[in-house]
Design an enzyme around this catalytic site. Structure first.
Site, mmCIF file in Angstrom:
data_model
loop_
_atom_site.group_PDB
_atom_site.id
_atom_site.type_symbol
_atom_site.label_atom_id
_atom_site.label_comp_id
_atom_site.label_asym_id
_atom_site.label_seq_id
_atom_site.Cartn_x
_atom_site.Cartn_y
_atom_site.Cartn_z
ATOM 1 N N GLU A 1 0.837 -1.207 0.000
ATOM 2 C CA GLU A 1 0.000 0.000 0.000
ATOM 3 C C GLU A 1 0.869 1.252 0.000
ATOM 4 O O GLU A 1 0.544 2.255 -0.644
ATOM 5 C CB GLU A 1 -0.943 -0.014 1.210
ATOM 6 C CG GLU A 1 -2.034 -1.089 1.131
ATOM 7 C CD GLU A 1 -1.535 -2.489 1.469
ATOM 8 O OE1 GLU A 1 -0.402 -2.614 1.991
ATOM 9 O OE2 GLU A 1 -2.275 -3.462 1.222
ATOM 10 N N HIS B 1 -11.391 -6.431 8.266
ATOM 11 C CA HIS B 1 -12.112 -6.096 7.027
ATOM 12 C C HIS B 1 -13.335 -5.229 7.303
ATOM 13 O O HIS B 1 -14.282 -5.222 6.526
ATOM 14 C CB HIS B 1 -12.569 -7.366 6.299
ATOM 15 C CG HIS B 1 -11.465 -8.291 5.916
ATOM 16 N ND1 HIS B 1 -10.886 -9.159 6.800
ATOM 17 C CD2 HIS B 1 -10.810 -8.462 4.746
ATOM 18 C CE1 HIS B 1 -9.935 -9.845 6.198
ATOM 19 N NE2 HIS B 1 -9.855 -9.437 4.953
#
Lengths: 411, 337
Positions: free
Chosen positions: B60, B129
């Site tokens: 990322e 998540h």
């Protein structure tokens, strides 16, 4: 099976501490001219000796020797000498200005001038350098206005960064010099993205980025290496190994386990290890990597081996962690003295001309410093306060406008 | 107009912008050939070619840092962070670099990047998540933070975000991708089909950043919500029968402060709803702004209905997720106060 001996934790220590004899025996390198120069399009796998060698052009006697000698014109060499000398004189003057309270902070690039000046001369207009804060030489080689530098250092009304940045954290887009910040390493990936954008647009511009030996431990260094490798980014990624990251010697970043240039091997990127105090070698290595990048063969990792002669910054006293005579024992000499000796050896320079140049540059620096002082030193005549609220966004939002009023900057 | 789910609307926005602007490109983990784990980029690589929409290493920080460099070059990268929970390796890049590039360079460089990330709970995603990290971004000077609640807004806001010259964090409530989830997990999931805000133009249009939408006008109490919680709040209003004015913020930065203050000055009461943890959450900022600007019109304490101050607990998702019942209880407390 149990250990024969209990485990012991290894903590790297430098070869010499204050009071001890400087020791650079860990640094072994070949004679100038001894390192081979493969064609710049050679597959990486066929060049894995280079990260462990040292590319050197300038010999002890001042001659340029070997396959990396680019036979640069005296004009380029004169420009390099001028820019390096200007950098050093400017640094000295501004460091003194710090002692006099005219600026809040300063960092010198003494001893490392070649690593900034030669790339500046070797890159083309349109290329972009993603520098470290010890690279003002890049701007010096491109005749950037000294007034802009002085005003930025003094954070006065003429500061192009509008008083927002610590001294030396310049930005000069028109000169191919990307905006600096004090957090190290986090622009390495920008250089890769910038280079990818050039390839995406089918342009021919390349990026050249720098970090120090200490910063190679940051995740951002490795992220950038992966992306450069995966997308064949037309970038030159450089590690300026000046032996010291504040008080942490290069072994603390893993420099005693392998070379920094050899970090490229794991990514499949060619690694060049270069004498960073040899301006001809720095220029030649930059040119080689630029040629490779422009041919769409992707990125190169270059380690410039040099020495940080000065303290980390005006707040640092290196005699507290390393021998005070360590700089004098540095085996790769001084970049300015070495280029000067070379120019004299080829009949293109003299002590008299050198002294005249130094006098001219010293006067240039003095005049720029005086003009900056007249406009305002640290704390005097800063840019207009209301500009503090500009450039947070392209257009200020209501918070910027309200707080500008609340701060009294509008009145 | 075509009926679209939120994920289809997002896909359509990306499709429109790839078609319209050669400087727009998309990259992220699994977004290329595969089309993304939520299918936001399905078929785009085949349609526009591999350099317009491509896969990245699992990094990322690398994704966002290269995007910033491309933005500085002049492109408009749109990157996907697979789950907002995984954006933290890129946080340094967003905070120290993207947000400050323009400021620190005196306007010489900027990063016109859009960072898309599915966020929020209600999908049985556990603590890796389900996160709602919006306050980590709203706290940073120089970042814009957008959260749509409908297919129409998702497309219009995403197009506006891509055309912004400032960095935009675009958080997509993934529980809304396929239907207007209102918190009633005990009922069968509904699709977007038939929902008024699922009527989406096929072509280019924008919803301006910084404008809130009043989803239900009312007189008794103002509800400030965004993302999935807009639908939960509407459900709570319906079930409780309270005449609340429900405001969908859509854009946290820039914030439509005028719509908020006008509503609270009218109702004199305010309930703030978000999924994220309460302490230092975006609701704290909203609460401060409302009391600073509407103090003399407030008739009750400002109520926050939020996720609890714990990581997102897998087995207790519906105890954690602010339910219509909890929102309704908040409305009643605001009316009693």
């Amino acid at each position: 099976m149990r250990n024969q001996q209990p485990l012991s934790l290894h903590i790297p220590v430098p070869h010499a501490r204050p009071g001890e004899t400087p020791d650079f025996s860990y640094l072994t390198f070949p004679e100038a001219g001894a390192t081979r120069r493969p064609d710049s399009l050679t597959p990486e796998a066929q060049m894995r000796d280079l990260p462990y060698s040292l590319i050197r052009v300038l010999a002890e006697d001042g001659r340029a020797v070997g396959p990396w000698d680019q036979h640069l014109s005296p004009d380029i060499l004169h420009r390099a000498l001028r820019a390096m000398l200007l950098t050093r004189l400017f640094d000295d003057r501004m460091f003194t200005a710090h002692h006099q309270g005219k600026t809040s902070f300063y960092m010198k690039s003494t001893g490392e001038e070649a690593t900034a000046v030669a790339p500046s001369l070797a890159l083309l207009p349109g290329d972009m350098c993603f520098p470290t804060y010890r690279m003002v030489g890049f701007l010096m080689a491109r005749d950037y206005k000294l007034a802009n530098l002085v005003n930025q250092i003094f954070a006065n009304a003429g500061d192009p960064m509008r008083g927002r940045q610590l001294p030396l954290l310049y930005s000069a887009r028109e000169y191919g010099f990307y905006t600096l910040a004090g957090n190290v390493g986090s622009r390495f990936g920008h250089a890769v993205g910038w280079a990818m954008a050039s390839a995406y647009r089918h342009d021919d511009r390349i990026a050249m980025a720098f970090v120090g030996d200490g910063t190679t431990a940051e995740g951002s260094f490795h992220e950038a290496m992966v992306f450069a490798s995966v997308y064949h980014a037309p970038a030159i990624l450089c590690v300026t190994n000046n032996q010291w990251a504040i008080s942490s010697y290069q072994g603390m970043a893993g420099g005693e386990e392998t070379t920094f240039a050899a970090r490229g091997i794991g990514y499949g990127l060619p690694g060049l290890r270069v004498d960073g105090n040899d301006v001809l070698a720095v220029y030649a290595a930059t040119l080689w990597a630029a040629e490779r990048a422009r041919a769409n063969h992707g990125a190169t990792l270059i380690e410039f081996v040099t020495y940080r002669v000065a303290g980390h910054s005006s707040n640092d006293d290196p005699s507290r962690y390393r021998p005070s005579d360590e700089a004098g024992a540095w085996p790769l000499g001084d970049p300015i003295e070495r280029l000067k000796a070379h120019l004299i050896a080829i009949g293109e320079w003299s002590e008299v001309l050198h002294e005249a140049l130094a006098t001219e540059l010293r006067e240039q620096v003095r005049a720029a410093a005086k003009a900056g002082e007249a406009l305002g030193t640290h704390g005097q005549n800063p840019p207009p306060k209301h500009e503090m609220f500009d450039h947070v966004f392209k257009e200020p939002d209501w918070r910027n406008l309200e707080q500008r009023r609340e701060s009294g900057a509008d009145s | 107009m075509t009926e679209m789910s939120m994920i289809q609307a997002i896909h359509s926005a990306l499709d429109v912008m790839l078609e319209r602007d050669p400087d727009v490109l998309i990259f992220g983990e699994d977004v290329g050939y595969f089309g993304g784990v939520f299918r936001a980029t399905e078929g785009l690589q085949a349609k526009y070619g591999a350099t317009r929409c491509f896969d990245t290493p699992l990094s990322e920080g690398g994704i966002v840092s290269t995007a910033i460099g491309m933005g500085a070059y002049g492109l408009r990268p749109v990157v996907e962070i697979q789950f907002a929970d995984y954006i933290l390796p890129a946080y340094d890049q967003l905070v120290s670099e993207a947000a400050r590039l323009r400021y620190r360079s005196g306007g010489e460089f900027w990063a016109p990047i859009t960072v898309r990330a599915p966020y929020g709970g209600g999908i049985h995603g556990g603590q890796t998540h389900s996160a709602s990290p919006e306050a980590l971004f709203t706290h940073v000077a120089g970042l814009k933070t957008i959260i749509p609640a409908t297919p129409y807004d998702a497309k219009g806001l995403l197009i506006a975000a891509i055309e912004e010259d400032d960095p935009v964090i675009f958080l997509e409530p993934k529980r809304l991708y396929n239907g207007p989830f209102d918190g009633r997990h005990d009922l069968p999931a509904r699709p977007w089909t038939g929902h008024a805000s699922a009527e989406v133009p096929e072509g280019y249009y924008k919803v301006a950043l910084g404008s809130a939408a009043i989803r239900r006008p009312g007189q008794a109490v103002t509800v400030l919500a965004y993302g999935t919680m807009v639908h939960v709040a509407l459900r709570a209003v319906e079930e409780s029968g309270i005449d609340a004015e429900v405001i969908d913020l859509r854009s946290l930065v820039p914030l439509d402060i005028d719509t908020i203050t006008a509503s609270v000055n009218k109702t004199g009461r305010c309930v703030i709803v978000h999924e994220a943890t309460r302490y230092s959450g975006f609701g704290a900022e909203l609460s401060a702004l409302v009391q600073e600007r509407c103090f003399y019109r407030l008739e009750a304490q400002i109520i926050r209905v939020t996720g609890w101050d714990t990581p997102y607990p897998h087995a207790f998702e519906w105890d954690y997720f602010p339910s219509p019942q909890r929102v309704a209880e908040g409305l009643r407390r605001a009316l009693e106060g």
